[in-house]
Enzyme design. Structure first.
Site, PDB file in Angstrom:
ATOM      1  N   GLU A 144       4.433 -11.531   5.647  1.00 27.43           N
ATOM      2  CA  GLU A 144       4.766 -11.847   7.044  1.00 27.43           C
ATOM      3  C   GLU A 144       3.503 -11.993   7.899  1.00 27.43           C
ATOM      4  OE1 GLU A 144       7.725  -9.026   8.389  1.00 27.43           O
ATOM      5  OE2 GLU A 144       9.316 -10.127   7.396  1.00 27.43           O
ATOM      6  N   GLU A 304      13.345 -12.175   1.720  1.00 30.36           N
ATOM      7  CA  GLU A 304      13.920 -10.876   2.104  1.00 30.36           C
ATOM      8  C   GLU A 304      15.237 -11.156   2.820  1.00 30.36           C
ATOM      9  OE1 GLU A 304      11.208  -8.355   4.264  1.00 30.36           O
ATOM     10  OE2 GLU A 304       9.540  -8.866   2.941  1.00 30.36           O
TER      11      GLU A 304
HETATM   12  C1  GAL Z   1       9.944  -7.006   6.740  1.00 29.99           C
HETATM   13  C2  GAL Z   1       8.763  -6.784   5.828  1.00 29.99           C
HETATM   14  C3  GAL Z   1       9.079  -5.809   4.713  1.00 29.99           C
HETATM   15  C4  GAL Z   1       9.792  -4.646   5.256  1.00 29.99           C
HETATM   16  C5  GAL Z   1      11.031  -5.048   5.996  1.00 29.99           C
HETATM   17  C6  GAL Z   1      11.791  -3.880   6.584  1.00 29.99           C
HETATM   18  O1  GAL Z   1       9.503  -7.415   8.004  1.00 29.99           O
HETATM   19  O2  GAL Z   1       8.318  -7.978   5.263  1.00 29.99           O
HETATM   20  O3  GAL Z   1       7.877  -5.429   4.107  1.00 29.99           O
HETATM   21  O4  GAL Z   1       8.913  -3.977   6.102  1.00 29.99           O
HETATM   22  O5  GAL Z   1      10.675  -5.886   7.052  1.00 29.99           O
HETATM   23  O6  GAL Z   1      11.129  -3.280   7.650  1.00 29.99           O
END
Ligand code: GAL
Ligand code: ZN
Length: 664
Positions: A144, A304
């Site tokens: 990110e 994700e």
């Molecule tokens: C995203 C990030 C992950 C994890 C997830 C939950 O922004 O890429 O590493 O932190 O959020 O907080």
């Protein structure tokens, strides 16, 4: 068979004895890929040049044995303590001039040469080690990018880089002084070395300087990613490179970043945590997927995809049965070729102990696991068929990082938000079951019957001409308030009344305007009164005709929305931000005039979206509500999955197909 479903996996959080159980459970669930290691620098290099990749190799090999491939992330969003101890200067400086310290993540300055050196050593060793590994298929750079780097970093290294960037852009300091309007408040510079990073001022800031700063930060992040991408490409020519984006986030220009990548990926967490839970998150999600598909104009991955309730210090809502699957298939409907769920098992340690995954803390497969298994078993086979396909919308909404920056710097109205306004137009179309593309202003617009270009605040002669040509050649263009206000360097244009040269296609001028501070206004349209929000352009008609008028303010009964035929096309000018009802009814009018048909009809919360190739159109119908719903389609589609056509159970996803060769 291609890869369509996966999970984000952190084997380093769990005893090795557990890994095989994980792999078996994953295989049963239909997991074909994992992403690993994007936060494991210390475990892989516990001190300088001492590499320990064995544990990761073991995990990759074990997963491969169960038919699961690996994507490896470079762990550069969290440099370990021994690097910080040796080089504390790589920790970033914020706008208040304070150092941000080790203990969380993103504690790095992305311009720092010493940090780049550490990255080079590590990423070289990492990528060489896994280049020939049969279990590895690709890489994610960092994590990110831009997350937490907005007002970072203001250190001397970033300052020097900013000065260099400005020198290349402007050449002479006099040119910069003109472009930034430094005659105001005695801000002139004698040379580039006087220019700083935007540390906190006593009061106020220069909007032109801030625009350049934001563009510089974006370029810096792209350069930071390129530093790694070049190393990986050289060592792993067979592997793909991607990066996990954050929807509409604007810290890095995702179009620019996309040029380095084989495909883009995205992360979504709709259930609320950072933001308030919303009644209908699906419409905002649809817009996010559409813009992500637009960054490279190609299908993407979800790297994700939310699979459990979210939480750091506090938690979001639990996912209702079926909700995760509906969101996952929504991603697919909008162009995702693969969906990787965050995360495999809820973590027992650290900041994200409550960011839940497919398995709970106990590691026992439960409701979410069973739902995910059902999902992969139902849809994987079809996803092979439409992999690589895209939708072909007739409507486009123009999206721009620079416009976004300019409104971040000066929102004009305290609640005016560039992205929200785009989403508002998108939502009206989404609710009417009309697929939408996001495009850039200078893209070829000729395939779209309707182009909506909200808030075209920064204007260039090229973009003006592009819009004029689009309309002259038969296009239908919607322009709005705050169009043509500024030039490319964020100085107000003074040569004509607003909206500048675009008044030619709008058939109006906007000599005055009103900011609806702490109030709303009214608009009369089509025999009804509606709410107008935030802003009222006070319009003088030229050749255009009025289609709505204000009912409030000293300018009541003057035009609020206008229509102008120009060449073979039409330009509509919307002088205010329409409230939801006006937006819905106005959109109907635009669509009807353009001859654009919806895919079907159904209640709010029931989504329709298509992907197509030369032969077939796949139609996704998704019930984002926890109630039964009915729908009606405007085309002859055949149901591939689901119980009964024209009827949806709560959170049910139906997949239908239509041949392009048949007459219907
Ligand atoms: C995203 C990030 C992950 C994890 C997830 C939950 O922004 O890429 O590493 O932190 O959020 O907080
Ligand atoms: Zn810095």
């Amino acid at each position: 068979m291609s890869i369509h479903f996966g999970v984000d996996y952190y084997p380093e959080h769990w005893p090795k004895e557990r890994w095989e159980t994980d792999a078996k459970l994953m295989q049963e669930m239909g997991v074909q890929v994992v992403r690993m290691a994007e936060f494991s620098w210390f475990k892989m290099e516990p001190s300088e040049g001492v590499f320990h990749f064995e544990w990761l190799e073991e995990a990759v090999a074990l997963l491969d044995k169960y038919g699961i491939k690996s994507i490896l992330g470079t762990p550069t969003a969290a440099p370990p303590a021994w690097i910080i101890e040796r080089n504390p200067e790589i920790q970033p400086i914020d706008r208040e001039g304070r150092r941000r310290h080790f203990g969380g993540r993103h504690h790095d300055c992305q311009s720092n040469e010493v940090y780049r050196g550490h990255i080079k050593r590590f990423v070289t060793a990492f990528s060489k080690r896994f280049a020939e590994n049969p279990g590895v298929i690709g890489w994610q750079i960092d994590n990110e990018l831009g997350n937490s780097h907005y007002d970072l970093c203001m250190c001397n290294s970033c300052k020097a880089k900013f000065q260099q960037w400005l020198k290349i852009k402007y050449g002479k300091i006099e040119t910069l002084n003109d472009a930034w309007g430094t005659a105001f408040w005695s801000q002139g510079f004698n040379n580039f070395s006087q220019i700083g990073t935007p540390l906190i001022t006593a009061v106020g800031e220069n909007p032109s300087a801030m625009l350049d700063w934001k563009c510089f930060c974006s370029d810096l992040i792209v350069d930071f990613a390129k530093w790694q991408a070049d190393i990986i490409r050289a060592n792993c020519p067979e592997h793909f490179i991607t990066h996990n984006y954050m929807c509409f986030d604007n810290k890095v220009n995702y179009y620019d970043l996309g040029k380095l990548l084989d495909f883009v990926s995205n992360d979504i967490y709709p259930a609320g945590h950072w933001q308030k839970p919303q009644a209908h998150p699906d419409s905002g999600l649809a817009a996010s997927h559409d813009v992500v598909r637009g960054y490279k104009k190609q299908p993407f991955w979800m790297m994700e995809q939310q699979s459990g309730m979210s939480g750091w210090e506090i938690m979001g809502r639990a996912l209702e049965p079926g909700q995760m699957s509906a969101w996952a298939m929504q991603s697919v409907a909008h162009g995702a070729d693969a969906v990787v769920f965050f995360r495999w098992r809820t973590c027992a340690m650290g900041t994200e102990q409550y960011w839940h995954g497919i398995l709970g803390h106990s590691g026992n497969p439960g409701r979410i696991y069973n739902e995910a298994r059902q999902l992969t078993h139902t849809f994987s086979k079809h996803m092979d068929d439409f992999e690589g396909t895209m939708p072909h919308p007739e409507v486009a909404i123009v999206h721009s990082f620079r416009q976004n920056y300019a409104f971040d710097i000066q929102p004009n109205h305290p609640e005016l938000c560039y992205v929200e306004q785009l989403q508002k137009y998108h939502k009206a179309l989404y609710n009417k079951k009309i697929p939408v593309d996001f495009v850039r202003g200078m893209d070829d617009l000729s395939s779209y019957k309707l182009v909506i270009a909200p808030l075209q605040y920064l204007m260039t002669p090229q973009l003006e001409q592009h819009y004029i040509d689009y309309v002259a050649n038969g296009g239908h263009l919607v322009l709005t308030m705050r169009t043509g206000v500024k030039d490319a360097t964020n100085l107000c244009m003074t040569d004509r009344e607003l909206p500048g040269r675009l008044s030619e296609i709008c058939g109006i001028e906007v000599p005055e305007y009103d900011c609806l501070l702490e109030t709303t206004g009214g608009v009369f349209y089509n025999s009804r009164e509606y709410e107008a929000e935030k802003w009222c352009d006070i319009i003088t008609l030229g050749k255009a005709k009025q289609i709505a008028e204000y009912t409030t303010g000293f300018y009541r009964q003057s035009p609020a929305i206008t229509e102008n035929s120009y060449g073979n096309g039409i330009t509509w000018y919307v002088g205010t931000e329409p409230g939801d009802d006006l937006m819905a009814d106005l959109t109907d009018y635009f669509l009807k005039t353009c001859g654009i048909e919806p895919l079907g009809t159904a209640a709010e919360g029931v989504e329709m979206m298509t992907r197509e190739n030369d032969d077939s159109i796949w139609l996704f119908i998704i019930n984002h509500t926890n109630e039964r719903q009915v729908y009606h389609l405007h085309g002859m589609y055949t149901l591939l999955e689901g119980e009964k056509e024209e009827f949806l159970n709560p959170y049910e996803v139906q997949l239908l197909i239509k041949s392009k060769r048949s007459r219907y």
